[in-house]
Scaffold this motif. Structure first.
Motif, short mmCIF file in Angstrom:
data_model
loop_
_atom_site.label_atom_id
_atom_site.label_comp_id
_atom_site.label_asym_id
_atom_site.label_seq_id
_atom_site.Cartn_x
_atom_site.Cartn_y
_atom_site.Cartn_z
N ASN B 50 0.87 -1.17 0.00
CA ASN B 50 0.00 0.00 0.00
C ASN B 50 0.91 1.23 0.00
O ASN B 50 1.46 1.61 1.04
CB ASN B 50 -0.92 -0.03 1.23
CG ASN B 50 -1.96 1.07 1.18
OD1 ASN B 50 -1.66 2.22 0.91
ND2 ASN B 50 -3.21 0.70 1.44
N VAL B 51 1.08 1.81 -1.18
CA VAL B 51 1.98 2.96 -1.32
C VAL B 51 1.50 4.17 -0.50
O VAL B 51 2.30 4.80 0.19
CB VAL B 51 2.20 3.31 -2.81
CG1 VAL B 51 2.78 4.71 -2.97
CG2 VAL B 51 3.12 2.28 -3.45
N PRO B 52 0.19 4.53 -0.53
CA PRO B 52 -0.22 5.66 0.30
C PRO B 52 0.10 5.47 1.78
O PRO B 52 0.62 6.39 2.43
CB PRO B 52 -1.74 5.73 0.07
CG PRO B 52 -1.92 5.18 -1.30
CD PRO B 52 -0.90 4.07 -1.40
N ASP B 53 -0.19 4.29 2.32
CA ASP B 53 0.12 4.05 3.73
C ASP B 53 1.62 4.12 3.98
O ASP B 53 2.08 4.66 4.99
CB ASP B 53 -0.40 2.68 4.18
CG ASP B 53 -1.91 2.69 4.42
OD1 ASP B 53 -2.53 3.77 4.28
OD2 ASP B 53 -2.47 1.63 4.74
N LEU B 55 3.90 5.85 2.32
CA LEU B 55 4.41 7.22 2.24
C LEU B 55 3.95 8.06 3.41
O LEU B 55 4.73 8.76 4.05
CB LEU B 55 4.00 7.86 0.91
CG LEU B 55 4.53 7.20 -0.36
CD1 LEU B 55 4.07 8.00 -1.59
CD2 LEU B 55 6.05 7.08 -0.36
N LYS B 56 2.64 7.99 3.74
CA LYS B 56 2.15 8.90 4.77
C LYS B 56 2.65 8.51 6.16
O LYS B 56 2.91 9.38 6.99
CB LYS B 56 0.63 9.01 4.73
CG LYS B 56 -0.13 7.82 5.26
CD LYS B 56 -1.63 7.99 5.02
CE LYS B 56 -2.39 6.76 5.47
NZ LYS B 56 -3.77 6.73 5.00
N MET B 59 6.14 9.88 6.16
CA MET B 59 6.20 11.30 5.78
C MET B 59 7.14 11.53 4.60
O MET B 59 7.95 12.46 4.60
CB MET B 59 6.63 12.14 6.98
CG MET B 59 5.77 11.93 8.23
SD MET B 59 4.01 12.26 7.97
CE MET B 59 3.96 14.03 8.11
N SER B 60 7.03 10.68 3.59
CA SER B 60 7.93 10.78 2.45
C SER B 60 7.14 10.76 1.15
O SER B 60 6.12 10.08 1.04
CB SER B 60 8.91 9.60 2.45
OG SER B 60 9.79 9.71 1.36
N ALA B 61 7.63 11.50 0.16
CA ALA B 61 7.02 11.52 -1.17
C ALA B 61 7.66 10.51 -2.11
O ALA B 61 7.28 10.42 -3.28
CB ALA B 61 7.11 12.92 -1.76
N CYS B 62 8.66 9.77 -1.61
CA CYS B 62 9.33 8.78 -2.45
C CYS B 62 9.78 7.63 -1.56
O CYS B 62 9.64 7.70 -0.34
CB CYS B 62 10.53 9.41 -3.17
SG CYS B 62 11.79 10.05 -2.03
N ARG B 64 12.89 5.39 -0.17
CA ARG B 64 14.34 5.45 0.01
C ARG B 64 14.69 4.63 1.25
O ARG B 64 13.82 4.32 2.06
CB ARG B 64 14.81 6.90 0.16
CG ARG B 64 14.19 7.62 1.35
CD ARG B 64 14.65 9.07 1.47
NE ARG B 64 13.87 9.95 0.60
CZ ARG B 64 14.06 11.27 0.51
NH1 ARG B 64 14.99 11.85 1.18
NH2 ARG B 64 13.31 12.01 -0.29
N ALA B 90 7.37 6.48 -6.39
CA ALA B 90 6.23 5.62 -6.04
C ALA B 90 4.92 6.33 -6.33
O ALA B 90 3.87 5.88 -5.87
CB ALA B 90 6.32 5.21 -4.57
N LEU B 91 4.96 7.43 -7.07
CA LEU B 91 3.75 8.21 -7.33
C LEU B 91 3.15 7.95 -8.70
O LEU B 91 1.98 8.23 -8.91
CB LEU B 91 4.06 9.72 -7.24
CG LEU B 91 4.47 10.28 -5.88
CD1 LEU B 91 4.82 11.76 -6.02
CD2 LEU B 91 3.35 10.09 -4.86
#
Lengths: 215, 233
Positions: B50-53, B55-56, B59-62, B64, B90-91
């Motif tokens: 789950n990419v949204p989970d 990242l949020k 607290m990252s937009a990518c 790493r 990942a966007l």
């Protein structure tokens, strides 16, 4: 044949084919016929409306956050944003927006992600994923069919350095977002019950759904 | 450590592997400007990346190092234990067939195994071998690719050409048994269509120590790793 409602025509509440208040923490599923206009009103302000769209005639053709982000070349959603399926098909276009910015990166809350973010005491709190599954089930939408959703009225800024933040929403009482269905679309909504972050101003409140089309 | 499996994935191809918990998958770019679109699943389960989970919660937009790649059910699937690059997209999702149209017609009859295929076609081909299909497509991580986000009203996106070079690498440690499905088709925003090979190497990972960088990264990251240990009780 469903008649197309011209956006130039004034859309009056009294003429709406759909007029429904969704209480905080509750959900909604229903079909917007092609050409129909569908409005989500943030009745009290600062409420997150977690929303998924599906091609109503082929539920395998569902909203995709990543395809939408990439093809519009931008992260935030607002008037003019075209929301695409993971096959690249156009599902809905945002036709009006008095809020200004909407998130499609942050996804929904779930009981499990609440534990990750806030700790084990949140394990049994109600969360959006449960609402999606409850309202999606009668249509055959299960865990495999849940994609990553839009968060109407939420503001999740990304920075050039690669950070993701949560900021105060740009919404307020009575602000709304409206989409035009570009084909028959099933809309699945969880009116977010999140109590652990400011996406609802710490106080989940109702939303109103209005739809204009000829039945 | 000893390599258990080594496989070269040609450019524009797709591959999948069942990666056991406690093992590490190392992906290495074999030429400049490669892309590797990766989907992750809990083996034998509906749970998936789950990419949204992810990242949020971090607290990252990518993606790493030392981020934890989290599932729909709040469990760590894998940890990014290391990388020579500080940004993996990942966007933007994987490529579709329509992204190849601008490069002209290509098919097997004419180009044989050099024919151009989208990541979607490759990922679906691998998913079907595992009894999965279109409903299992979800937001991927595009390893080796960077799409910068502008500080403007729209959050405009810009593909960063030449982000990865030959020998750039990333390592993923499985926190539970996984199905890893990947495609080496170019990033959908790459103006060039020059798919390049990626080597995949699987080796035993070091046991997760209390000072593991992913455990220390954020409280959320540690909780997701702990949740993975509780998947089977």
């Amino acid at each position: 044949m469903t008649a197309v409602v011209e956006t130039a025509v004034e859309l009056r509440d009294a003429d709406a084919a759909l007029d429904r208040v969704v209480q905080a923490g509750d959900g909604f599923a229903g079909v917007i016929p092609a050409g129909g206009e569908f409005r989500i009103v943030d009745l009290c302000g600062n409420q997150a409306a977690d929303t998924l769209f599906y091609d109503a005639l082929d539920l395998g053709n569902r909203y995709s956050a990543t395809d939408t982000i990439r093809e519009q070349g931008a992260v935030y959603l607002t008037t003019g944003s075209q929301l695409l399926s993971h096959r690249g098909d156009l599902l809905v276009t945002i036709s009006a927006d008095t809020g200004g910015r909407h998130d499609t990166v942050g996804g929904a809350c779930s009981q499990e992600s609440n534990v990750i973010r806030y700790g084990s005491h949140t394990r049994h709190q109600h969360a959006c994923r449960e609402t999606f599954l409850r309202y999606g089930a009668p249509f055959g939408i299960g865990a495999r069919e849940l994609g990553h959703n839009v968060n109407f009225f939420m503001n999740v800024p990304l920075t050039p350095a690669g950070a993701l933040t949560f900021a105060d929403g740009l919404s307020g009482p009575g602000k709304y977002v409206q989409v035009r269905a570009e084909r028959d679309v099933l809309v699945l909504i969880s009116n977010c019950p999140q109590l652990n972050n400011p996406c609802n101003g710490w106080n989940p409140t109702p939303i109103r759904l209005l739809g204009w089309w000829q039945a | 450590m000893s390599t258990l499996v080594a496989h070269e994935v040609p450019g524009g191809a797709a591959w999948s592997v069942l990666l056991r918990s406690g093992r590490e998958l190392v992906l290495t770019a074999r030429q400049n400007a490669v892309n590797c679109s990766v989907l992750l699943f809990a083996a034998g389960d509906v749970d998936r990346l789950n990419v949204p989970d992810t990242l949020k919660a971090q607290m990252s937009a990518c993606v790493r190092a030392p981020m934890v790649l989290m599932s729909d059910r709040g469990a760590a699937l894998a940890c990014v234990t290391g990388s020579s690059l500080d940004w993996h997209d990942a966007l933007c999702g994987h490529s579709l067939d329509r992204h190849l149209e601008r490069f002209g017609r290509s098919d097997y009859a004419e180009h044989r195994n050099e024919w151009r295929r989208s990541a979607r076609a490759g990922l679906l081909s691998e998913l079907r071998k595992h009894g999965r299909g279109e409903a299992d497509l979800h937001a991927c991580v595009n390893f080796f690719s960077k799409v910068a986000v502008a500080d403007d009203d729209r959050g405009s996106l810009h593909f960063v050409a030449g982000h990865a070079a030959a020998d750039d690498w990333v390592s993923l440690r499985a926190e539970q048994d996984l199905l890893v499905v990947l495609s080496t088709a170019p990033h959908p925003m790459d103006p060039d269509c020059a798919p390049g090979p990626v080597s995949a190497q699987i080796r035993p990972a070091d046991p997760v120590a209390p000072d593991d960088p992913s455990m220390l990264f954020r409280a959320e990251s540690a909780r997701a790793i702990e949740a993975a240990r509780a998947v089977f009780a």
